[in-house]
Design an enzyme around this catalytic site. Structure first.
Site, PDB file in Angstrom:
ATOM      1  N   ASP A  63     -89.002 -18.230 -57.734  1.00 51.94           N
ATOM      2  CA  ASP A  63     -88.964 -19.159 -56.460  1.00 51.94           C
ATOM      3  C   ASP A  63     -90.184 -18.602 -55.695  1.00 51.94           C
ATOM      4  O   ASP A  63     -90.341 -17.274 -55.336  1.00 51.94           O
ATOM      5  CB  ASP A  63     -87.677 -19.091 -55.849  1.00 51.94           C
ATOM      6  CG  ASP A  63     -87.883 -19.825 -54.422  1.00 51.94           C
ATOM      7  OD1 ASP A  63     -88.215 -21.178 -54.431  1.00 51.94           O
ATOM      8  OD2 ASP A  63     -87.617 -19.297 -53.362  1.00 51.94           O
ATOM      9  N   GLU A  67     -92.954 -21.161 -59.855  1.00 53.46           N
ATOM     10  CA  GLU A  67     -92.966 -22.216 -58.667  1.00 53.46           C
ATOM     11  C   GLU A  67     -93.974 -21.845 -57.703  1.00 53.46           C
ATOM     12  O   GLU A  67     -93.898 -21.138 -56.696  1.00 53.46           O
ATOM     13  CB  GLU A  67     -91.535 -22.314 -58.135  1.00 53.46           C
ATOM     14  CG  GLU A  67     -91.629 -23.469 -57.134  1.00 53.46           C
ATOM     15  CD  GLU A  67     -91.416 -23.248 -55.497  1.00 53.46           C
ATOM     16  OE1 GLU A  67     -91.667 -24.119 -54.946  1.00 53.46           O
ATOM     17  OE2 GLU A  67     -91.506 -22.021 -55.200  1.00 53.46           O
TER      18      GLU A  67
HETATM   19  C1  GLC Z   1     -89.219 -22.852 -52.613  1.00 53.89           C
HETATM   20  C2  GLC Z   1     -88.019 -23.839 -52.773  1.00 53.89           C
HETATM   21  C3  GLC Z   1     -87.671 -24.466 -51.342  1.00 53.89           C
HETATM   22  C4  GLC Z   1     -87.402 -23.302 -50.447  1.00 53.89           C
HETATM   23  C5  GLC Z   1     -88.433 -22.184 -50.440  1.00 53.89           C
HETATM   24  C6  GLC Z   1     -87.880 -20.878 -49.958  1.00 53.89           C
HETATM   25  O1  GLC Z   1     -90.257 -23.479 -52.317  1.00 53.89           O
HETATM   26  O2  GLC Z   1     -88.346 -24.813 -53.660  1.00 53.89           O
HETATM   27  O3  GLC Z   1     -86.646 -25.530 -51.628  1.00 53.89           O
HETATM   28  O4  GLC Z   1     -87.234 -23.856 -49.123  1.00 53.89           O
HETATM   29  O5  GLC Z   1     -88.720 -21.819 -51.530  1.00 53.89           O
HETATM   30  O6  GLC Z   1     -87.111 -20.297 -50.890  1.00 53.89           O
HETATM   31  C1  GLC Z   2     -93.245 -23.510 -51.453  1.00 52.71           C
HETATM   32  C2  GLC Z   2     -94.524 -24.092 -51.267  1.00 52.71           C
HETATM   33  C3  GLC Z   2     -94.634 -25.234 -50.003  1.00 52.71           C
HETATM   34  C4  GLC Z   2     -93.374 -26.153 -50.227  1.00 52.71           C
HETATM   35  C5  GLC Z   2     -92.347 -25.371 -49.727  1.00 52.71           C
HETATM   36  C6  GLC Z   2     -91.028 -25.827 -49.774  1.00 52.71           C
HETATM   37  O1  GLC Z   2     -92.998 -22.354 -51.911  1.00 52.71           O
HETATM   38  O2  GLC Z   2     -95.359 -23.195 -51.269  1.00 52.71           O
HETATM   39  O3  GLC Z   2     -95.820 -25.951 -49.993  1.00 52.71           O
HETATM   40  O4  GLC Z   2     -93.660 -27.112 -49.434  1.00 52.71           O
HETATM   41  O5  GLC Z   2     -92.303 -23.978 -50.135  1.00 52.71           O
HETATM   42  O6  GLC Z   2     -91.012 -27.080 -49.145  1.00 52.71           O
END
Ligand code: GLC
Ligand code: GLC
Length: 660
Positions: free
Chosen positions: A300, A342
């Protein structure tokens, strides 16, 4: 000369790596003596250790070599890996062996993924075990369970604010339930995917609590500052991920009377990976999670894990070194495990995380955004321009192709790609936001804004696939023709993600046309985060009662979406040409039609996808030269085509053509 120097440095490092391992051997021997591991199992660990140690050591040395306690941490890292291997079940070790014999296993056309929230789908883990049949029925072979570990009370960012990586949220079950579910899934041939939320912990994680109680050792697990001096210096170059929730990237903590780095919500404390104790502690958590029976870990928020003053603190070289170090350690102790990145960032950066040494698979946010872009514009030029130089990945890696997920849609295409086809990126993003919030005249979409930043004009989009593709509007207006168009748009998009190369991933609910759910706005813990609009509870009755009929005689719209999806998934799994990643674009000479050839070990499949609601024509000769054949059958409709005639595609039609 520089070459010589580099070689010199490398020799020096190899020497240091060897010597360190020699010095650590007695510690490892001691560990083996205390463990019950058999000889063969020890030997296989030692074998992998020998193979991966030099690179692992170099990575750790680069990250932490200057620390006074470097050797101590290296020793602990090694013992942690040995312990993780000793704790690994025989079943997982067998899988490790199979994957070692077939390292390309995850490039198979048989892999089709789905993602769910356990609570929203089936209340808890033990009930989920009763629902495994549903995944089988749909054809899924990969299941991503959204974060299910213990979380802080109140808002927990949909599970991403973890207070304990070793216990399951009690509302969902226990670690044993998770292990049992993992076994069930394996028996049924379904891979288990879980998150490794390693950029931050919740503010009530034990380490954060100790930090709050004044433990200096634990304060060093995070980025904590006595006043605004440092935060202000960093803030100059940082972006804001959740600007509507809180301005800036730091949160004042009353108890400690200090500032804490919080990239996401103020209760998600960023971990300080410049401290090797953090790396080692998170490594232990990673192995624990992996050994519950996980096949793929979703890493993540990878972009944010290393900070450097004067930069935006995203995608730093050390972030890559860290993930590579985790990867080496996984190769040693949990060798069958894959990493999924991600990184929802610029496409140049996304691809940097993808390699067999780092993350073997990665979300493909650029394709995702551009498929929605093409649906809005009815044109494929930006999509083609981007695919032409961005689809290809290193050997033995794969994209994960998706259309919607639990997060928002951000328009992360490259400005230069847009400029190359004469499109102004800033204006275009504005148009897309207008279109997908339904403000643009004639728009079919019903999305809502996410994190609109009035200062920068930045905005992202929330909404379910069906609502964005026009189904919500069509149902509101009770317009059968619009429902049909919405259905065709959804199948068009799936027809591409299921065939373009990589692992297709559904966000479950897509398979029956789940609409936006506006109820979240009544819950104070969710109201400020519009992503909850596309995180509704599974509506099983919708699948049974099947209302909102389409007057087509083929049953309700939900059944049609479900059975069409089911069929497409089956056909994908029966098409060996769809394995792997190789994809060549076809010059269709029609700006509404995307065309590509997929090839794998002598198999070929040609895909044509019409992004306009109107019929489009392609010269038969285009197909003949690109696909090397004169007669084709569409796997989806079973219609046949001869290249002596112009090829007609109906509005939003997608064809999977096999030569006959
Ligand atoms: C990732 C997850 C998102 C979350 C963020 C912080 O982007 O997909 O849902 O808010 O990380 O953990
Ligand atoms: C992610 C991304 C951001 C995304 C968010 C979750 O890590 O970098 O663009 O929208 O966290 O919403």
């Amino acid at each position: 000369m520089t070459g010589l120097n580099n070689n010199g440095v490398l020799d020096e490092l190899s020497f240091k790596a060897d010597l360190t391992l020699q010095r650590l051997r007695p510690r490892l021997e001691e560990h083996w003596r205390e463990s019950t591991l058999d000889e063969a199992s020890r030997r296989s660990f030692e074998h992998r250790l020998a193979e991966h140690w030099p690179l692992l050591f170099k990575l750790l040395y680069r990250l932490y070599g200057g620390r006074y306690d470097f050797f101590y941490h290296v020793e602990q890292v090694l013992l942690t890996a040995a312990r993780a291997w000793a704790d690994r079940s025989e079943r997982l070790k067998k899988t490790d062996q199979m994957r070692a014999n077939n390292p390309e296993w995850f490039l198979s056309e048989k892999i089709v993924g789905g993602a769910i929230y356990v609570d929203l789908f089936s209340e808890n883990l033990s009930r989920l075990r009763d629902q495994v049949g549903y995944f089988k029925e749909l054809g899924l072979t990969y299941l991503h369970l959204m974060p299910l570990f213990a979380v802080r009370p109140g808002d927990n960012d949909g599970g991403y604010a973890i207070s304990n990586y070793r216990s399951v949220d009690p509302r969902l079950g226990t670690i044993d339930d998770l292990r049992l579910l993992a076994e069930d899934l394996h028996e049924k041939g379904i891979l288990l995917v879980l998150d490794f939320v390693f950029n931050h912990t919740a503010d009530d994680h034990e380490w954060a609590q100790l930090a709050q109680a004044g433990s200096r050792e634990h304060q060093e697990f995070y980025y904590i500052f006595p006043d605004r001096t440092e935060p202000d210096r960093y803030e100059h170059t940082l972006r804001e991920v959740f600007p509507t929730v809180r301005r800036g990237n730091f949160t004042w903590h009353d108890g400690m009377q200090q500032w804490v780095w919080t990239t996401f919500n103020n209760f998600q404390w960023d971990l300080n990976y410049s401290n090797p104790a953090v790396f080692r502690s998170m490594l232990e958590e990673m192995f624990f999670i992996a050994n519950t029976g996980v096949d793929i870990l979703r890493l993540d928020a990878v972009a944010f894990i290393w900070k450097r003053l004067g930069t935006n603190c995203e995608n730093q070289p050390e972030a890559h070194a860290l993930i590579q170090a985790f990867n080496r350690l996984a190769r040693i102790a949990t060798p069958g495990l894959l990493f999924k990145s991600e990184a929802i960032v610029h496409p140049d950066e996304v691809v940097q995380y993808v390699s067999s040494k780092e993350c073997q698979i990665s979300y493909n946010p650029t394709l995702m955004a551009l498929l929605w872009e093409s649906l809005a514009t009815r044109r494929v030029s930006l999509l083609k321009q981007t695919l032409s130089h961005r689809h290809k990945l290193p050997e033995t890696t794969s994209w994960v192709n998706y259309l919607r997920c639990h997060d928002d849609i951000g328009w992360t295409f490259d400005d230069a790609d847009a400029a190359a086809i004469g499109v102004n990126a800033y204006d275009h993003r504005k148009f897309l936001n207008n279109f997908y919030t339904g403000q643009f005249p004639e728009s079919f979409a019903r999305g809502v804004p996410f994190q609109e930043n009035l200062q920068t004009g930045d905005m992202r989009i929330s909404g379910t696939m069906a609502s964005l593709a026009g189904l919500e509007q069509a149902i509101d207006e009770d317009d059968e023709e619009k429902k049909e168009l919405a259905l065709r748009r959804m199948l068009l998009l799936h027809g591409v993600t299921l065939s373009i190369g990589g692992i297709p991933l559904l966000y479950l609910g897509e398979e029956w046309g789940m609409l936006n759910d506006y109820e979240f706005a009544k819950d104070p813990a969710k109201a400020a985060d519009s992503r909850w609009i596309h995180r509704p509870k599974m509506k099983w009755e919708f699948l049974e009662e099947l209302d909102d009929h389409i007057a087509s005689g083929n049953g309700s719209i939900r059944t049609r979406i479900f059975t069409s999806m089911q069929r497409m998934i089956r056909l994908r799994k029966e098409s060996p040409a769809l394995a792997g990643q190789t994809m060549e674009l076809i010059a269709t000479s029609n700006d509404h039609v995307l065309g590509y050839v997929r090839r794998f070990e002598g198999h070929r499949l040609v895909v044509l996808a019409n992004f306009s609601e109107h019929e489009q024509v392609i010269e038969g000769n285009k197909l003949r030269t690109a696909a090397l054949g004169r007669f084709f059958q569409d796997e989806l409709s079973e219609a046949t085509f001869a290249t002596s005639e112009p090829m007609k595609l109906q509005g939003y039609q997608v064809l999977w053509l096999k030569s006959v």
